[in-house]
Design an enzyme around this catalytic site. Structure first.
Site, PDB file in Angstrom:
ATOM      1  N   CYS A 218      31.262  48.703  23.509  1.00 24.98           N
ATOM      2  CA  CYS A 218      30.734  49.965  22.998  1.00 24.98           C
ATOM      3  C   CYS A 218      30.333  50.886  24.148  1.00 24.98           C
ATOM      4  O   CYS A 218      29.959  50.435  25.230  1.00 24.98           O
ATOM      5  CB  CYS A 218      29.493  49.706  22.161  1.00 24.98           C
ATOM      6  SG  CYS A 218      29.801  48.603  20.789  1.00 24.98           S
TER       7      CYS A 218
ATOM      8  N   ARG B 118      36.431  52.038  28.013  1.00 26.21           N
ATOM      9  CA  ARG B 118      35.700  50.813  27.690  1.00 26.21           C
ATOM     10  C   ARG B 118      36.345  50.047  26.547  1.00 26.21           C
ATOM     11  O   ARG B 118      36.086  48.855  26.378  1.00 26.21           O
ATOM     12  CB  ARG B 118      34.240  51.145  27.339  1.00 26.21           C
ATOM     13  CG  ARG B 118      33.489  51.746  28.503  1.00 26.21           C
ATOM     14  CD  ARG B 118      32.144  52.273  28.086  1.00 26.21           C
ATOM     15  NE  ARG B 118      31.180  51.229  27.805  1.00 26.21           N
ATOM     16  CZ  ARG B 118      30.419  50.627  28.704  1.00 26.21           C
ATOM     17  NH1 ARG B 118      30.532  50.961  29.969  1.00 26.21           N
ATOM     18  NH2 ARG B 118      29.561  49.701  28.365  1.00 26.21           N
TER      19      ARG B 118
ATOM     20  N   TRP C 147      33.098  48.836  19.682  1.00 25.49           N
ATOM     21  CA  TRP C 147      34.019  47.717  19.868  1.00 25.49           C
ATOM     22  C   TRP C 147      33.440  46.609  18.986  1.00 25.49           C
ATOM     23  O   TRP C 147      32.417  46.017  19.308  1.00 25.49           O
ATOM     24  CB  TRP C 147      34.048  47.308  21.342  1.00 25.49           C
ATOM     25  CG  TRP C 147      35.075  46.291  21.702  1.00 25.49           C
ATOM     26  CD1 TRP C 147      36.407  46.508  21.930  1.00 25.49           C
ATOM     27  CD2 TRP C 147      34.868  44.879  21.926  1.00 25.49           C
ATOM     28  NE1 TRP C 147      37.031  45.329  22.275  1.00 25.49           N
ATOM     29  CE2 TRP C 147      36.112  44.322  22.281  1.00 25.49           C
ATOM     30  CE3 TRP C 147      33.755  44.043  21.861  1.00 25.49           C
ATOM     31  CZ2 TRP C 147      36.279  42.962  22.564  1.00 25.49           C
ATOM     32  CZ3 TRP C 147      33.920  42.686  22.146  1.00 25.49           C
ATOM     33  CH2 TRP C 147      35.167  42.165  22.489  1.00 25.49           C
TER      34      TRP C 147
ATOM     35  N   ASN D  89      24.690  49.517  22.328  1.00 25.31           N
ATOM     36  CA  ASN D  89      25.680  48.685  23.019  1.00 25.31           C
ATOM     37  C   ASN D  89      24.998  47.365  23.332  1.00 25.31           C
ATOM     38  O   ASN D  89      23.905  47.365  23.899  1.00 25.31           O
ATOM     39  CB  ASN D  89      26.141  49.378  24.310  1.00 25.31           C
ATOM     40  CG  ASN D  89      26.989  48.472  25.180  1.00 25.31           C
ATOM     41  OD1 ASN D  89      27.683  47.596  24.683  1.00 25.31           O
ATOM     42  ND2 ASN D  89      26.951  48.671  26.482  1.00 25.31           N
ATOM     43  N   GLY D  90      25.638  46.255  22.972  1.00 22.88           N
ATOM     44  CA  GLY D  90      25.046  44.934  23.220  1.00 22.88           C
ATOM     45  C   GLY D  90      25.033  44.131  21.935  1.00 22.88           C
ATOM     46  O   GLY D  90      25.758  44.465  20.985  1.00 22.88           O
TER      47      GLY D  90
ATOM     48  N   GLU E 277      46.631  35.644  38.693  1.00 22.91           N
ATOM     49  CA  GLU E 277      46.308  37.055  38.454  1.00 22.91           C
ATOM     50  C   GLU E 277      47.536  37.810  37.932  1.00 22.91           C
ATOM     51  O   GLU E 277      47.418  38.664  37.053  1.00 22.91           O
ATOM     52  CB  GLU E 277      45.767  37.675  39.754  1.00 22.91           C
ATOM     53  CG  GLU E 277      45.482  39.157  39.700  1.00 22.91           C
ATOM     54  CD  GLU E 277      44.458  39.594  38.648  1.00 22.91           C
ATOM     55  OE1 GLU E 277      43.792  38.737  38.044  1.00 22.91           O
ATOM     56  OE2 GLU E 277      44.366  40.812  38.433  1.00 22.91           O
TER      57      GLU E 277
ATOM     58  N   LYS F 133      47.618  39.844  34.410  1.00 19.10           N
ATOM     59  CA  LYS F 133      47.997  41.262  34.314  1.00 19.10           C
ATOM     60  C   LYS F 133      49.060  41.436  33.240  1.00 19.10           C
ATOM     61  O   LYS F 133      48.980  42.333  32.416  1.00 19.10           O
ATOM     62  CB  LYS F 133      48.558  41.783  35.658  1.00 19.10           C
ATOM     63  CG  LYS F 133      47.572  42.055  36.735  1.00 19.10           C
ATOM     64  CD  LYS F 133      46.700  43.262  36.553  1.00 19.10           C
ATOM     65  CE  LYS F 133      45.443  43.011  35.815  1.00 19.10           C
ATOM     66  NZ  LYS F 133      44.356  42.315  36.353  1.00 19.10           N
TER      67      LYS F 133
ATOM     68  N   GLU G 140      47.675  40.788  29.542  1.00 20.95           N
ATOM     69  CA  GLU G 140      46.680  41.702  28.972  1.00 20.95           C
ATOM     70  C   GLU G 140      47.250  43.065  28.615  1.00 20.95           C
ATOM     71  O   GLU G 140      46.780  43.696  27.672  1.00 20.95           O
ATOM     72  CB  GLU G 140      45.424  41.817  29.844  1.00 20.95           C
ATOM     73  CG  GLU G 140      45.580  42.505  31.164  1.00 20.95           C
ATOM     74  CD  GLU G 140      44.269  42.565  31.952  1.00 20.95           C
ATOM     75  OE1 GLU G 140      43.192  42.648  31.371  1.00 20.95           O
ATOM     76  OE2 GLU G 140      44.357  42.540  33.193  1.00 20.95           O
TER      77      GLU G 140
ATOM     78  N   HIS H 109      54.060  18.067  35.336  1.00 19.19           N
ATOM     79  CA  HIS H 109      53.205  17.142  34.593  1.00 19.19           C
ATOM     80  C   HIS H 109      53.082  17.516  33.123  1.00 19.19           C
ATOM     81  O   HIS H 109      52.130  17.105  32.460  1.00 19.19           O
ATOM     82  CB  HIS H 109      51.825  17.058  35.265  1.00 19.19           C
ATOM     83  CG  HIS H 109      51.897  16.514  36.655  1.00 19.19           C
ATOM     84  ND1 HIS H 109      52.123  15.186  36.923  1.00 19.19           N
ATOM     85  CD2 HIS H 109      51.832  17.131  37.859  1.00 19.19           C
ATOM     86  CE1 HIS H 109      52.170  14.999  38.238  1.00 19.19           C
ATOM     87  NE2 HIS H 109      51.999  16.174  38.823  1.00 19.19           N
TER      88      HIS H 109
ATOM     89  N   LYS I 260      36.779  47.303  28.942  1.00 21.49           N
ATOM     90  CA  LYS I 260      36.690  47.349  30.401  1.00 21.49           C
ATOM     91  C   LYS I 260      35.451  46.616  30.903  1.00 21.49           C
ATOM     92  O   LYS I 260      35.503  45.869  31.864  1.00 21.49           O
ATOM     93  CB  LYS I 260      36.653  48.812  30.854  1.00 21.49           C
ATOM     94  CG  LYS I 260      36.576  48.990  32.362  1.00 21.49           C
ATOM     95  CD  LYS I 260      37.863  48.553  33.019  1.00 21.49           C
ATOM     96  CE  LYS I 260      37.830  48.634  34.531  1.00 21.49           C
ATOM     97  NZ  LYS I 260      38.919  47.858  35.134  1.00 21.49           N
TER      98      LYS I 260
HETATM   99  C1  AGP Z   1      41.049  42.202  34.247  1.00 22.56           C
HETATM  100  O1  AGP Z   1      42.162  43.008  34.279  1.00 22.56           O
HETATM  101  C2  AGP Z   1      40.166  42.361  33.093  1.00 22.56           C
HETATM  102  N1  AGP Z   1      39.828  43.694  32.830  1.00 22.56           N
HETATM  103  C3  AGP Z   1      38.991  41.391  33.046  1.00 22.56           C
HETATM  104  O2  AGP Z   1      39.485  40.103  33.218  1.00 22.56           O
HETATM  105  C4  AGP Z   1      37.831  41.620  34.049  1.00 22.56           C
HETATM  106  O3  AGP Z   1      38.244  41.310  35.341  1.00 22.56           O
HETATM  107  C5  AGP Z   1      36.638  40.749  33.613  1.00 22.56           C
HETATM  108  O4  AGP Z   1      36.210  41.141  32.336  1.00 22.56           O
HETATM  109  C6  AGP Z   1      35.486  40.816  34.579  1.00 22.56           C
HETATM  110  O5  AGP Z   1      34.976  42.112  34.720  1.00 22.56           O
HETATM  111  P1  AGP Z   1      34.027  42.481  35.930  1.00 22.56           P
HETATM  112  O6  AGP Z   1      34.806  42.322  37.185  1.00 22.56           O
HETATM  113  O7  AGP Z   1      33.628  43.904  35.663  1.00 22.56           O
HETATM  114  O8  AGP Z   1      32.870  41.556  35.883  1.00 22.56           O
END
Ligand code: AGP
Length: 608
Positions: free
Chosen positions: A2, A27, A70, A96-97, A481, A485, A488, A504, A603
């Protein structure tokens, strides 16, 4: 997650609130809503969907709040969208929270006759404030009492139509006050008011900022204990307007990928002197670095992958044991932490709830703490013993790119800095690595010149539904990583794993429709990696690889390959991740995905 914004001043909310809310677009959200005080009443407007398609005019007024939701508690609907109102419609709240004790509060309030109209945890807040107002308390006291009854994380904006007051309360979730020429702003992130306010006050947990609409709006801050706080120093907001624009790029993610050379330059500027690392933020921390017997790194997602690379770097350069942990798991075990254990929290946003909780748990257990963040003044930075900023500038795309590479650059400098302090590596070795780090921006630009090759590889492979990303040594973390990428932003199934682990079990999946992306750019363990490539080929699997320019031997084995400039093994992730970021981007673009705001993602993940 949010996003919340609020405004109180001489200007018109209909100009400010939609624009501020749009700035928090990154976000991730599924619905949104506004409340504007006009003619002594809350004018509420709530909609499901994105602000992009929102052409309605919101009510004019001088004071109002807004929210992007969200969904956590209750499905996506106008009914569940914020703001939420008290029964008498005096109090409107955005949040938010997560209010963890919402069920018991709701039951108690319902017993008192309050009627709820949504399934959200948030709705208890306006009813709780109303309950205290009904007992004869004033607005400030009622809000303070309510905050003391709430458990969990929250950033709240509360609008009272009777006293014409707006207030923001913070406990665990981010909330910043912006001071602009035309009034006072609230937002979850300073980007929210970047266009209108040049200075910001970062609220601390347990603080409530009250603003009253009386001539010039003024701000007063109180603690949850009811005591007035001394005036807080406003800090200049260090975000240039262009950084929050796409500047001609199709997506923020693409812009941020291409910004990486400049980001590495700004991240390392002033941190290298005489070819040795200098980290001013750690002055006063050196004694602790020398005494450190063990390091634990806590982080999530992409930051966790940066942490894994750090484990490799620090063990090699400091020769102390390092453990990397998913922050979300850390506090639910019984982590063995002593006072000579250094816990490093890595977070782009500096607000990730899981990482923050792990940091607090580490402090509670007596560890030394340090943070690596991209947002200066963020909660994780403030609560750590020392904090190093990655200086990547605002990252808007949900998929982390420039934050990742600057995290690695800072972690490499940290590993080298510690090695100097602890005398665990020779100055010659350190200088050699620093020299390679300085060449990274130029080498990144060389990779960008060949972007069409990776675009072509992405296009021809965008028809596949599954990918394996494999690597050995430091390349394995880059593979993880690369897989994250891709999944997501394209929603394609992608797994990362150590190349040798595949045999394995996972190798059972390989066939002509299941390509494997090998990362071998560090130049280490190449003979072994080639063996793993042969294992995939023997099962008709397609092989794509990221290798360094001198590796013609591996190139011969692959269906497609992309070469990066040769560099030192410990520096190589800074380069090898670039083609994988581009690969994910171009696959997702080919598939027409919503790249900057992928479905279901946020985000800044400020809930557990
Ligand atoms: C990565 O592309 C994502 N957006 C997500 O994994 C992100 O890295 C994770 O939520 C951690 O966020 P932060 O680095 O703001 O703590």
């Amino acid at each position: 997650m949010c996003g919340i914004v609020g405004y109180c001043g001489n200007g018109n909310v209909s100009e400010f609130l939609p624009a501020c809310l749009k700035r928090l677009d990154y976000r991730g959200y599924d619905s949104f809503g506004f409340s504007v005080l006009s003619n002594g009443d809350h004018k509420i407007l709530k909609r499901v969907g994105k602000l992009d398609y929102f052409a309605e005019k919101i009510q004019s007024g001088n004071i109002g709040i807004a929210h992007t939701r969200w969904a956590t508690h209750g499905k996506v609907s106008e009914k569940n969208a914020h703001p939420h109102l008290s029964c008498d419609k005096r109090i409107a709240v955005v949040h938010n929270g997560i209010i963890e004790n919402h069920s018991s509060l709701r039951r108690a309030l319902e017993r008192k006759g309050h009627f709820f109209s949504s399934e959200t945890d948030t709705e208890v807040v306006p009813h709780l404030i109303e309950a205290f107002l009904c007992e004869g308390k004033g607005f400030r006291e009622a809000v303070t009492l309510a905050c003391n009854h709430l458990e969990g994380n929250f950033a709240l904006l509360i609008l009272d139509k009777k006293s014409n007051q707006l207030c923001g309360a913070k406990n665990g979730s981010p909330l910043v006050v912006g001071l602009g020429n035309e009034g006072i702003f609230f937002a979850s992130d300073p980007i929210g008011f970047i266009d209108y306010a040049g200075k910001a006050i970062f609220l601390g947990d347990g603080e409530i900022a009250f603003v009253k609409m009386e001539g010039n709006s003024e701000i007063e801050i109180f603690g949850f204990n009811g005591e007035k706080k001394a005036a807080k120093k406003a800090v200049k907001i260090n975000l240039r307007r262009w950084q929050a624009e796409k500047n001609g790029f199709k997506h923020f993610m693409l812009k941020e990928i291409f910004e990486q050379p400049e980001c590495i330059e700004s991240c390392t500027a002033g941190r290298i002197k005489n070819s040795l690392p200098v980290l001013e933020e750690l002055e006063g921390f050196n004694g602790k670095i020398k005494k450190t017997e063990r390091i634990v790194i806590v982080a999530c997602g992409t930051s966790l992958h940066a942490g894994m690379i750090a484990e490799f770097l620090i063990e090699k350069l400091w020769k102390v044991p390092v453990k990397v942990e998913c922050a979300s798991e850390f506090r639910y075990r019984c982590p063995v932490i002593g006072k000579n254990c250094l816990v490093v929290a890595i977070s782009q946003s500096g607000e990730t709830a899981d990482t923050l909780a792990a940091l607090r748990e580490a402090k509670r257990r007596g560890a030394q703490t340090m943070a690596i963040v991209n947002v200066e003044g963020s909660t994780i930075a403030r609560e750590s013993g020392a904090a190093i900023c990655t200086k990547a500038g605002p990252e808007i795309g949900v998929a982390s790119t420039k934050a990742f590479t600057t995290q690695i650059a800072v972690l490499l400098l940290f590993a080298l800095y510690g090695a100097v302090q602890r005398k665990t590596a020779s100055k010659e070795e350190i200088k050699l690595i620093v020299l390679e780090l300085k060449k990274v921006p130029v080498k990144m630009r060389e990779i960008f010149e060949k972007k069409n090759k990776i675009k072509f590889i992405a296009k021809v492979n965008s028809k596949y539904s599954n990918f394996l990303f494999l690597g050995r040594g430091i390349d394995y973390f880059v593979a993880l990583e690369g897989a994250l990428k891709l999944k997501e932003i394209s929603y394609v199934n992608a797994w990362g794993m150590p190349a040798a682990e595949m045999k394995h079990g996972t190798i059972a999946l390989i066939d002509k429709n299941f390509p494997a992306v090998f990362v071998g750019a560090s130049g280490a363990l190449l003979e072994k990696l080639r063996g793993n490539i042969q294992e995939v080929k023997a099962r008709s699997g397609k092989v794509i690889s990221i290798i360094n320019e001198c590796d013609s031997e591996t190139a011969k084995l692959c269906n497609e390959f992309f070469c990066i400039p040769k560099t030192h093994e410990l520096v190589s992730p800074l380069l090898s991740i670039i083609p994988l970021q581009l690969f994910a981007y171009y696959v997702a673009d080919e598939m027409g995905r919503e790249i900057d705001k992928p479905r279901n993602l946020a985000k800044s993940v400020t809930v557990e």
